[in-house]
Design a protein around this motif. Structure first.
Motif, PDB file in Angstrom:
ATOM      1  N   MET A 268       0.768  -1.338  -0.039  1.00 29.34           N
ATOM      2  CA  MET A 268       0.211   0.006  -0.003  1.00 29.34           C
ATOM      3  C   MET A 268       0.654   1.228  -0.018  1.00 29.34           C
ATOM      4  O   MET A 268       0.495   2.209  -0.186  1.00 29.34           O
ATOM      5  CB  MET A 268      -0.911  -0.010   1.202  1.00 29.34           C
ATOM      6  CG  MET A 268      -2.136  -0.668   1.032  1.00 29.34           C
ATOM      7  SD  MET A 268      -2.960  -0.718  -0.416  1.00 29.34           S
ATOM      8  CE  MET A 268      -3.466   1.243  -0.424  1.00 29.34           C
ATOM      9  N   TYR A 271       0.605   2.923  -3.041  1.00 27.11           N
ATOM     10  CA  TYR A 271      -0.580   3.590  -3.835  1.00 27.11           C
ATOM     11  C   TYR A 271      -1.288   4.630  -2.842  1.00 27.11           C
ATOM     12  O   TYR A 271      -1.911   5.606  -3.403  1.00 27.11           O
ATOM     13  CB  TYR A 271      -1.581   2.382  -3.695  1.00 27.11           C
ATOM     14  CG  TYR A 271      -1.203   1.034  -4.876  1.00 27.11           C
ATOM     15  CD1 TYR A 271      -1.570   1.125  -6.036  1.00 27.11           C
ATOM     16  CD2 TYR A 271      -0.404   0.170  -4.074  1.00 27.11           C
ATOM     17  CE1 TYR A 271      -1.288  -0.053  -6.734  1.00 27.11           C
ATOM     18  CE2 TYR A 271      -0.207  -0.880  -4.927  1.00 27.11           C
ATOM     19  CZ  TYR A 271      -0.250  -0.931  -6.342  1.00 27.11           C
ATOM     20  OH  TYR A 271       0.019  -2.006  -7.111  1.00 27.11           O
ATOM     21  N   GLU A 277      -2.786   0.775   4.429  1.00 28.99           N
ATOM     22  CA  GLU A 277      -3.840  -0.112   4.513  1.00 28.99           C
ATOM     23  C   GLU A 277      -5.478   0.821   5.021  1.00 28.99           C
ATOM     24  O   GLU A 277      -6.498  -0.003   4.688  1.00 28.99           O
ATOM     25  CB  GLU A 277      -3.889  -1.071   5.620  1.00 28.99           C
ATOM     26  CG  GLU A 277      -2.899  -2.140   5.210  1.00 28.99           C
ATOM     27  CD  GLU A 277      -1.358  -1.624   5.642  1.00 28.99           C
ATOM     28  OE1 GLU A 277      -0.963  -0.857   5.745  1.00 28.99           O
ATOM     29  OE2 GLU A 277      -0.633  -2.753   5.130  1.00 28.99           O
ATOM     30  N   VAL A 284      -7.856   0.786  -2.020  1.00 29.41           N
ATOM     31  CA  VAL A 284      -7.010  -0.481  -1.581  1.00 29.41           C
ATOM     32  C   VAL A 284      -7.480  -1.703  -2.550  1.00 29.41           C
ATOM     33  O   VAL A 284      -6.726  -2.574  -2.820  1.00 29.41           O
ATOM     34  CB  VAL A 284      -7.515  -1.053  -0.125  1.00 29.41           C
ATOM     35  CG1 VAL A 284      -6.994  -2.168   0.305  1.00 29.41           C
ATOM     36  CG2 VAL A 284      -7.130   0.266   0.773  1.00 29.41           C
ATOM     37  N   ALA A 287      -5.506  -1.346  -5.645  1.00 24.93           N
ATOM     38  CA  ALA A 287      -4.264  -1.786  -5.360  1.00 24.93           C
ATOM     39  C   ALA A 287      -3.915  -3.302  -5.402  1.00 24.93           C
ATOM     40  O   ALA A 287      -3.112  -3.729  -5.962  1.00 24.93           O
ATOM     41  CB  ALA A 287      -3.890  -1.168  -4.322  1.00 24.93           C
TER      42      ALA A 287
END
Ligand code: FAD
Length: 570
Positions: A268, A271, A277, A284, A287
């Protein structure tokens, strides 16, 4: 095979006994003890999907948090498609609902000094998720069901399946329902009807939702002329457990869980470097899907997956805060999260779209209200934040109960034309139950779910959506040739499955048509062929109207009060 219908009469009929329906019933009963209220549910109330809510219910309760902050998080999470006046109302009402549930006995988890505890959740910039361990919905439902039982003027019709709502001259007149125990169709006359029938994620294969989440109320409203709004926006939850799809609550990440790829990396950071998270679900889920598509998923017997690692939280915290998660991971994935990471993948989880309704839960049909997941009041826009749905069900469930009560106190009953009832009996008993075709419900249903999962998933493309639309329309044709093997009367689950499939086919069609038209990427709707958000052309809500040829789309503007759209970064 047309049967004689009996007439039942109630001032208000609420369809659905989840959090929204039960909260509406209580609010209506509190408005006036003279009102005669019915709650109709296809399952026993505490088996509604709401009992599955785990993580929490969002509300501003503490210093350091504020209404503006909750509203801003919600608006930013929505990718600016939420109506900001509605969001501002929603965040102010949510804390009242937490307190009222507290007074009715909801066992909220506590801090050491006895206050209602709150935990962090994806997309919220303050820990504002009130929770009851990881069984929040279960406890909320039992609290509401217990409370509803205290009023003498609420009558429950459990295991009754509503098949249609009846609208005359744009005013609601009642509805038809099958008593599952006897198989008889009956008509309810009502001054006001509240739809609270939940979501429709069961159009997909891999989903966190109960088998009952087939969007019946949305489809009934649509067929009766009420538009469905923003149906292209389906939420994919980042942590559906492999292989069942059972939800691992976002609370697991709220408590500090990590997402890990095959290289053992907390991906993560590439991203959403700040929120990691705890970025919103759309980000999420994309990702995770990108990691899997680019070969960094972990190989498993059910395909590549991502690992949700809770081990560093320790056994004591897992047992206290996430006991249900530990239990289901052991039972259904054979993995003890104290010792091993849980295999997860994105799963279809929530519909931001639904029955077009305003801040007072009114729909374009007089006397007809909608609340809970089946409704779209424009709070969640293109992506809902975790824990905002149960708050939405409580806040707008209460509003719907009050508004319907006011309406029922000042309006009378409408006549229900006999020919409408005869037509509905023909549809259910002759065209579906009586059909002697050779198509089977599970086959068409699996085919629909395959199409939706392959072509209308997290990443979408115009040509794939075109194909999906064609394929769903072929399935609708094939459905006309359906055969229900069980022709019996008592608990004919074959008939129920066929009626539900018929509803979901309409909803799949509306979802695809709305997604195909929206040539931009916003929130949960990602078009690979139109990767950017396009505020100039698409800062607007989709309305889908029923026509015989398929949905007709119109658009209405988004209400902006304080927060003009900006780039969305986490
Ligand atoms: C696994 C899971 C976990 C979740 N966790 C959270 C969370 O932690 N926090 C959060 O905010 N949200 C969460 N959500 C989302 C949230 O739980 C739902 O959006 C919400 O509970 C929906 O409530 P509802 O009252 O609208 O409908 P539901 O609870 O889905 O109830 C629908 C009702 O309608 C009735 N019904 C439907 N069709 C018919 C028909 N044809 N005839 C008669 N009755 C009918 C059903 O019997 C049922 O009573 C979660 C969802 C899932 C699936």
């Amino acid at each position: 095979m047309v049967k004689l219908m009996e007439k039942l009469t109630h001032d208000i009929v609420i369809v659905g006994a989840g959090i929204a329906g039960l909260r509406a019933a209580i609010a209506a009963a509190e408005t006036s003890s003279n009102l005669d209220i019915a709650v109709v549910s296809k399952v026993y109330p505490v088996r509604s999907h709401s009992v599955c809510a785990q993580g929490g219910t969002a509300a501003v309760l503490r210093e350091g948090d504020s209404y503006d902050l909750h509203a801003w998080d919600t608006v930013k999470g929505s990718d600016f498609l939420a109506d900001q006046d509605v969001v501002e109302f929603f965040v102010r009402k949510a804390p009242e609902e937490i307190i009222v549930l507290e007074h009715w006995g909801c066992p909220w988890s506590r801090t050491d000094d006895g206050k209602i505890n709150q935990r962090p959740f994806g997309g919220h910039s303050f820990p504002r998720a009130c929770f009851a361990a990881d069984m929040t919905g279960f406890h909320e439902m039992h609290t509401l069901y217990g409370k509803a039982g205290e009023y003498g003027n609420i009558k429950f019709y459990d295991e009754w399946f509503v098949t249609s709502i009846i609208v005359e001259n744009n005013i609601v007149a009642g509805l038809t329902a099958i008593e599952l125990r006897t198989g008889r169709m009956q008509v309810f006359r009502a001054k006001a009807v509240i739809m609270a029938t939940g979501g429709y994620a069961r159009i997909y294969e891999f989903t966190t939702f109960s088998h009952t989440a087939t969007g019946d109320g949305m489809a009934m409203a649509y067929r009766a002329g009420v538009p469905l709004k923003d149906m292209e926006f389906i939420q994919f939850h980042p942590t559906g457990m492999v292989p069942s799809g059972i939800l691992i609550t976002g609370g697991a990440r709220g408590e500090g869980g990590y997402l890990i790829n095959a290289k053992g990396e907390r991906f993560m950071k590439h991203y959403a470097p700040e929120k990691m998270e705890l970025a919103p679900r759309d980000i999420v889920s994309r990702a995770e899907t990108t990691e899997i598509m680019e070969g960094r998923g972990i190989d498993g017997p059910y395909g590549a997956y991502i690992a949700l690692d809770l081990r560093h939280l320790g056994e004591e915290k897992i047992n206290e805060r996430l006991p249900l998660i530990r239990d289901v991971a052991i039972k259904l994935s054979g993995v003890d999260p104290v010792k091993e990471p849980i295999p997860i993948r994105p799963a279809a989880h929530y519909s931001m779209g639904g029955i077009h309704a305003n801040i007072k839960t009114e729909t374009p049909v007089a006397g007809f209200y909608a609340a809970g997941e089946c409704a779209c009041h424009n709070v969640h826009g293109a992506n809902r934040l975790g824990t905002n749905s149960t708050s939405d069900c409580l806040v707008f469930g209460a509003v719907a109960g009050e508004e319907a009560a006011k309406y029922a106190l000042s309006n009378g009953f409408r006549e229900i034309p006999q020919e409408k009832l005869a037509a509905e009996e023909r549809r259910v008993f002759d065209e579906i139950l009586g059909s002697e075709g050779d198509e089977r419900v599970p086959i068409i249903r699996n085919e629909m779910r395959r199409i939706m999962s392959q072509r209308v998933w997290i990443f979408r493309k115009g040509d794939e959506l075109q194909n999906a639309l064609k394929e769903i329309r072929t399935l609708k044709e094939r459905f006309k040739n359906i055969r229900v093997e069980d022709k019996g009367e008592a608990f004919n689950t074959g008939l129920v499955a066929a009626l539900q499939l018929d509803f979901t086919l309409d909803l799949a069609e509306v979802t695809i048509a709305s997604a195909l038209a929206r040539t931009e990427s916003r929130g949960a709707h990602t078009r690979l062929d139109y990767p950017k958000r396009d505020d100039e052309n698409w800062l607007k809500h989709t309305l889908a109207y029923y026509t015989k040829e398929g949905p007709r789309l119109e658009y209405i503007p988004v209400t902006i009060t304080k927060w003009p759209p900006t780039a969305r970064k986490y």
